[in-house]
Structures are given as structure tokens and as C-alpha cells.
Design a protein around this motif. Structure first.
Motif, mmCIF file in Angstrom:
data_model
loop_
_atom_site.group_PDB
_atom_site.id
_atom_site.type_symbol
_atom_site.label_atom_id
_atom_site.label_comp_id
_atom_site.label_asym_id
_atom_site.label_seq_id
_atom_site.Cartn_x
_atom_site.Cartn_y
_atom_site.Cartn_z
ATOM 1 N N LEU A 39 1.059 -1.169 0.220
ATOM 2 C CA LEU A 39 0.119 0.089 -0.184
ATOM 3 C C LEU A 39 1.047 1.119 -0.363
ATOM 4 C CD1 LEU A 39 -2.526 -1.017 2.677
ATOM 5 C CD2 LEU A 39 -2.398 -1.147 -0.262
ATOM 6 N N LYS A 40 1.812 0.835 1.148
ATOM 7 C CA LYS A 40 2.743 2.223 1.138
ATOM 8 C C LYS A 40 3.557 2.632 -0.693
ATOM 9 C CE LYS A 40 3.860 1.892 5.848
ATOM 10 N NZ LYS A 40 4.723 1.330 6.684
ATOM 11 N N GLN A 41 3.579 1.234 -1.182
ATOM 12 C CA GLN A 41 4.466 1.605 -2.479
ATOM 13 C C GLN A 41 3.226 2.218 -3.583
ATOM 14 O OE1 GLN A 41 7.348 0.963 -3.468
ATOM 15 N NE2 GLN A 41 7.071 2.135 -5.356
ATOM 16 N N LEU A 42 2.039 1.461 -3.370
ATOM 17 C CA LEU A 42 1.098 2.417 -4.596
ATOM 18 C C LEU A 42 0.917 3.904 -4.045
ATOM 19 C CD1 LEU A 42 -1.419 -0.242 -4.777
ATOM 20 C CD2 LEU A 42 0.042 0.377 -6.229
ATOM 21 N N ILE A 43 1.252 3.974 -2.971
ATOM 22 C CA ILE A 43 1.160 5.950 -2.340
ATOM 23 C C ILE A 43 2.148 6.460 -3.146
ATOM 24 C CG2 ILE A 43 0.856 7.162 -0.266
ATOM 25 C CD1 ILE A 43 -0.403 5.183 0.988
ATOM 26 N N GLN A 44 3.268 5.500 -3.084
ATOM 27 C CA GLN A 44 4.170 6.373 -3.892
ATOM 28 C C GLN A 44 4.169 6.513 -5.018
ATOM 29 O OE1 GLN A 44 8.068 5.088 -2.358
ATOM 30 N NE2 GLN A 44 9.154 5.731 -4.706
ATOM 31 N N ASP A 45 4.145 5.664 -5.804
ATOM 32 C CA ASP A 45 3.970 5.579 -7.182
ATOM 33 C C ASP A 45 2.793 6.271 -8.010
ATOM 34 O OD1 ASP A 45 5.639 3.520 -6.920
ATOM 35 O OD2 ASP A 45 4.687 1.836 -7.461
ATOM 36 N N GLY A 46 1.499 6.523 -7.073
ATOM 37 C CA GLY A 46 0.915 7.179 -7.900
ATOM 38 C C GLY A 46 -0.536 7.068 -7.760
ATOM 39 N N ALA A 47 -0.131 5.097 -7.273
ATOM 40 C CA ALA A 47 -2.497 4.779 -7.520
ATOM 41 C C ALA A 47 -2.936 4.726 -6.702
ATOM 42 C CB ALA A 47 -1.207 2.881 -7.653
ATOM 43 N N ILE A 48 -2.972 5.366 -5.135
ATOM 44 C CA ILE A 48 -3.132 6.089 -4.139
ATOM 45 C C ILE A 48 -3.418 7.271 -4.081
ATOM 46 C CG2 ILE A 48 -4.538 5.707 -2.295
ATOM 47 C CD1 ILE A 48 -3.217 2.750 -2.273
ATOM 48 N N ASN A 49 -3.850 8.209 -4.234
ATOM 49 C CA ASN A 49 -3.717 10.098 -4.546
ATOM 50 C C ASN A 49 -4.437 10.488 -3.186
ATOM 51 O OD1 ASN A 49 -2.253 10.079 -6.800
ATOM 52 N ND2 ASN A 49 -3.750 9.065 -7.358
ATOM 53 N N ALA A 50 -4.714 11.982 -3.013
ATOM 54 C CA ALA A 50 -4.836 11.978 -1.428
ATOM 55 C C ALA A 50 -5.280 13.499 -1.783
ATOM 56 C CB ALA A 50 -5.246 11.374 -0.179
ATOM 57 N N ASP A 51 -6.230 14.328 -1.187
ATOM 58 C CA ASP A 51 -6.029 15.448 -1.205
ATOM 59 C C ASP A 51 -5.167 15.983 0.003
ATOM 60 O OD1 ASP A 51 -8.150 15.626 -2.787
ATOM 61 O OD2 ASP A 51 -9.915 15.567 -1.599
ATOM 62 N N SER A 52 -5.104 15.630 0.016
ATOM 63 C CA SER A 52 -4.740 16.167 1.911
ATOM 64 C C SER A 52 -3.308 14.726 1.819
ATOM 65 C CB SER A 52 -4.447 16.890 3.545
ATOM 66 O OG SER A 52 -5.846 15.476 3.416
ATOM 67 N N PRO A 53 -1.819 14.816 2.794
ATOM 68 C CA PRO A 53 -1.232 13.927 2.229
ATOM 69 C C PRO A 53 -1.794 12.379 3.360
ATOM 70 C CG PRO A 53 0.129 15.469 2.748
ATOM 71 C CD PRO A 53 -1.730 16.290 2.640
ATOM 72 N N ILE A 54 -1.686 11.391 2.702
ATOM 73 C CA ILE A 54 -2.114 10.279 3.351
ATOM 74 C C ILE A 54 -1.026 9.977 4.663
ATOM 75 C CG2 ILE A 54 -2.326 7.442 3.295
ATOM 76 C CD1 ILE A 54 -2.757 7.949 0.529
ATOM 77 N N GLY A 55 -1.790 9.736 6.389
ATOM 78 C CA GLY A 55 -1.135 9.685 7.556
ATOM 79 C C GLY A 55 -0.605 7.967 7.488
ATOM 80 N N GLN A 56 0.462 7.880 8.293
ATOM 81 C CA GLN A 56 1.093 6.039 8.410
ATOM 82 C C GLN A 56 -0.011 6.520 9.091
ATOM 83 O OE1 GLN A 56 3.550 4.851 7.128
ATOM 84 N NE2 GLN A 56 2.837 3.055 8.738
ATOM 85 N N ASN A 57 -0.552 6.481 10.636
ATOM 86 C CA ASN A 57 -2.096 5.489 11.106
ATOM 87 C C ASN A 57 -3.020 5.573 10.489
ATOM 88 O OD1 ASN A 57 -2.583 8.575 10.043
ATOM 89 N ND2 ASN A 57 -4.352 8.933 12.428
ATOM 90 N N GLN A 58 -3.428 5.987 8.459
ATOM 91 C CA GLN A 58 -4.186 5.500 7.425
ATOM 92 C C GLN A 58 -4.049 3.991 7.530
ATOM 93 O OE1 GLN A 58 -4.868 8.985 5.392
ATOM 94 N NE2 GLN A 58 -6.461 8.094 4.601
ATOM 95 N N ILE A 59 -2.568 3.726 7.236
ATOM 96 C CA ILE A 59 -2.037 2.668 6.742
ATOM 97 C C ILE A 59 -1.903 0.677 7.646
ATOM 98 C CG2 ILE A 59 -0.735 1.157 5.614
ATOM 99 C CD1 ILE A 59 0.827 3.951 4.498
ATOM 100 N N GLN A 60 -3.237 0.282 7.669
ATOM 101 C CA GLN A 60 -3.378 -0.895 8.025
ATOM 102 C C GLN A 60 -2.905 -2.177 8.090
ATOM 103 O OE1 GLN A 60 -4.804 -0.466 11.132
ATOM 104 N NE2 GLN A 60 -5.051 1.649 10.023
ATOM 105 N N PRO A 61 -2.466 -3.512 8.566
ATOM 106 C CA PRO A 61 -1.672 -3.853 8.130
ATOM 107 C C PRO A 61 -2.196 -4.585 6.608
ATOM 108 C CG PRO A 61 -1.692 -4.386 10.687
ATOM 109 C CD PRO A 61 -2.498 -3.712 9.983
ATOM 110 N N ALA A 62 -4.058 -4.944 6.293
ATOM 111 C CA ALA A 62 -3.681 -5.111 5.248
ATOM 112 C C ALA A 62 -5.485 -4.310 4.685
ATOM 113 C CB ALA A 62 -4.717 -6.444 4.879
#
Length: 385
Positions: free
Chosen positions: A15-38
Motif C-alpha cells: 500500500l505504501k508503494q502504491l501511494i508513492q507511485d501515485g496509484a493511491i492519491n489524496a487531497d491531503s497527505p496520507i498519514g501512517q495511521n491510515q495504513i493498517q496491516p491489510a
């Protein structure tokens, strides 16, 4: 190095890699607390729209329905609300909220959405909607576009605000399902189900012969409870109560909103139509780190009652150390049409196990602040005793 399997639920590192690649975008930065194990928590945007009804956008993009020249002459929208300072969503009304996150998925990746546990336990009915789609909560492979959340508070009027996460997204590659034979083998090696009785001593895991497996793992309802629950076997939502602000944790007195249900001598419970109940499973489950799970309704009961709203179990759910293995499953139950009598030990729902694409960096539990780690019969995190 062994090749990465092509079938599985994407873990946190992917998920972190997809965020970095732009496959997951957001109006404001995605926080670490949003990323769960799956899964990834999805946040409310700045606006909400009060709708006349629910709908599916099979023929047009959702934005076209929300940007008509005169919004108040829309065939769908009644009015618009600002969420930046918080807003009230009335019980029994339908709302649509553009989410902060949007997707540009690879063609091999699809998505599934589900309410978070706290959302379901408040009887807040939510579904993710995507453009030009014929279903809720299912996101087609390669989808590129915004995400919207339909919200219908059922038992309580709620207050929400920009940035709150009511739903979560799980991304999937291929077909990660676990067959019945694989499920039985996994139970032999990892012990997926455990007894929850007070008198369970020694090895508390269910014998393989006591498991019921048929395209998933069946679980039963607990109407006996345990001594440490003071004979309480469930809760029923009160019909008239104050607003619940979803930003306030451990704030509201539980008895102002819930009626405790106590153990009956014959271990049965009569569920009344369109009442909302919190109940728990008779077994405790374990989800090993290489797997995720999802709760689904028991088909024979679908016409009479809904047994859950929130259904994702992250890797590590129920896998913590300690003398009691596994964690009970909490059920959000709403009967329809007719009264429905249930009894202790009745088959009530089942859990589907799925393989992870890779082992997550973090697993569900107290180390990442999971709210329902090693839970029993537990209300949402907003209440206190």
C-alpha cells in the motif's frame, strides 16, 4: 529469492508503494495511521450532500450528479453541507460524501471496501461508490477516479468532520481465497478457532471434527456469556438518545445509548424487527500473519436478519500472546420483517480466509494501537462505563 505470489491481499508495505507511485492519491497527505496491516482507512472530504435516496452511478459520473447548475433542482440532492467544522447527520437520512482518497489502480489490482469496526457498531450503514459502477463496495481492476461514501445513520444521529475515517479499503491481486481443505490444514497448524467458555482449560482450540467448513468457516452465536461479563450477552440500541460526535473517544456513558441484555435461563433471545443488537461469537478466532479474513452473512439467515456491517479482520487478529488464544467476533445484528428467535450455539455467520500477497510489516494488535485487540463483547470506542 522466491518469486512473489500473484494472488493475495496487498499488505501495508505494498500500500505504501502504491501511494508513492501515485496509484493511491489524496487531497491531503496520507498519514501512517491510515495504513493498517491489510487495508487503508478512507477519510471524509470537505462536503456532504443530503440525498433524496440511495443510487448507483451506472450511466454517469457521480460528479455530474453533484454539479448541476441549480443543485436544489437536482433529482438526487436536497442540499450541501460543509464538514470542515463538523456537521450533523440525522438518523434515517441518506448522505453522500466525496472522500479525500482517489485511485489510479494497475489493471491487475481491484478493491473491496468495508465499514470500520466502530462504524458498524454504531449502526451507521456505509458503502463506497465509484463512477460508472453497478455495485457498492466493489472497485473494478484498474479503476481510475474518485471515491464516494454513502452514509445512513440507523440508530443514532451522529456528528462527523473532515478527516474522519468511517471505511477502509482492501486491495486484491488475483484470487486469494483459501479452499476448505486448505482451511482445515491451516487449523491443524495454526489453530483458527478456540472455545470461549469460562471452564475451558488447557488446549482451548476446537477439535477439527467440531469445525464446520463449507466455502468458509462457520461460527456460532454466544447467548451464555461468561462470568466476567456479569451475565450480559448483548446490547440493544435505545430508540431515543443524544447525538454521538464520532471524534470523541471513551466519552459517552454506554447506558445512555444501550440496553444490556442478560442471559436467559433457556439461553435464547428474541430479536425484534428493525431493532439493532450487539452480540458476540461463541468461538474465538485467530487470523495468522500470512492471512486476512472477512465475515459474511450465513445464507440461510439473509432473508430475516443482517448479522454484520463491518467484516474485515487484519493479519494477526486474535493471534496475540497470552493464556487465552483467539479473539471473539462482535456482531452487528438487525432483524427484518418479523421477530426472530435465536438460541445459544446457533450457526450465525461465517468467515472467509484469504492469503496475503506478502507478510505485513505490522500485524493487528496493541503495538499499532488496534482498538479491539483481544476484545470480548465490546461496544464501539466512543463509549465508557
Amino acid at each position: 529469492m522466491a518469486a512473489t505470489p500473484k494472488h493475495g491481499i496487498l499488505p501495508d508495505k505494498h500500500l505504501k508503494q502504491l501511494i508513492q507511485d501515485g496509484a493511491i492519491n489524496a487531497d491531503s497527505p496520507i498519514g501512517q495511521n491510515q495504513i493498517q496491516p491489510a487495508s487503508l482507512d478512507l477519510r471524509l472530504g470537505t462536503k456532504a450532500y443530503r440525498l433524496l435516496s440511495s443510487f448507483l452511478p451506472e450511466r454517469s459520473e457521480i460528479s455530474a450528479r453533484l454539479s448541476v447548475p441549480d443543485l436544489y433542482q437536482s433529482d438526487l440532492v436536497m442540499y450541501e453541507m460543509d464538514l470542515t467544522q463538523g456537521a450533523i447527520l440525522e438518523k434515517g437520512h441518506v448522505y453522500l460524501v466525496p472522500l479525500q482518497e482517489s485511485l489510479a489502480l494497475p489493471p491487475t489490482i481491484r478493491g473491496r471496501a468495508n465499514p470500520k469496526s466502530s462504524t458498524g457498531r454504531l449502526d451507521v450503514f456505509t458503502r463506497v461508490i465509484t463512477d460508472l459502477n453497478v455495485g457498492f463496495d466493489e472497485i473494478r481492476p484498474g479503476y481510475k477516479g474518485p471515491l464516494y461514501l454513502e452514509i445512513v445513520p440507523r440508530s443514532f444521529t451522529i456528528r462527523v468532520q473532515t478527516g474522519l475515517a468511517l471505511n477502509q479499503l482492501r486491495l486484491v491481486a488475483g484470487r486469494p481465497s483459501v479452499s476448505d481443505s486448505q482451511l482445515k490444514a491451516l487449523h491443524r497448524s495454526a489453530r483458527l478457532l478456540h472455545h470461549n467458555e469460562d471452564n475451558a482449560e488447557g488446549d482451548q482450540s476446537l477439535a477439527a471434527r467440531d469445525m464446520r467448513v463449507d466455502q468458509g468457516l462457520f461460527l456460532r452465536i454466544d447467548l451464555k456469556g461468561t462470568d466476567d461479563q456479569q451475565n450480559i450477552v448483548g446490547y440493544r440500541a435505545k430508540k431515543n438518545s443524544h447525538i454521538i460526535d464520532l471524534t470523541k473517544i471513551g466519552y459517552y456513558s454506554a447506558l445512555d445509548y444501550w440496553e444490556p441484555l442478560y442471559r436467559h435461563s433457556n439461553h435464547t433471545l428474541l430479536l425484534e424487527p428493525e431493532e439493532f443488537y450487539i452480540l458476540a461469537s461463541k468461538e474465538r478466532i485467530n487470523v495468522p500473519a500470512g492471512y486476512a479474513a472477512e465475515m459474511v452473512a450465513y445464507e440461510a439467515a439473509c432473508g430475516e436478519l443482517r448479522t454484520h456491517y463491518a467484516g474485515f479482520f487484519d493479519p494477526g487478529f486474535g493471534a496475540g500472546a497470552g493464556p487465552r488464544k483467539g479473539t471473539q467476533v462482535v456482531l452487528e445484528v438487525r432483524p427484518h420483517d418479523v421477530p426472530f428467535l435465536i438460541h445459544d450455539g446457533q450457526t450465525f455467520f461465517k468467515v472467509l480466509y484469504e492469503k496475503m500477497l506478502d507478510t505485513p510489516d505490522e500485524i493487528y494488535g496493541s503495538t499499532i494501537g488496534s482498538n479491539y485487540h483481544q476484545q470480548g463483547l465490546t461496544l464501539s470506542k466512543h463509549f465508557k462505563w
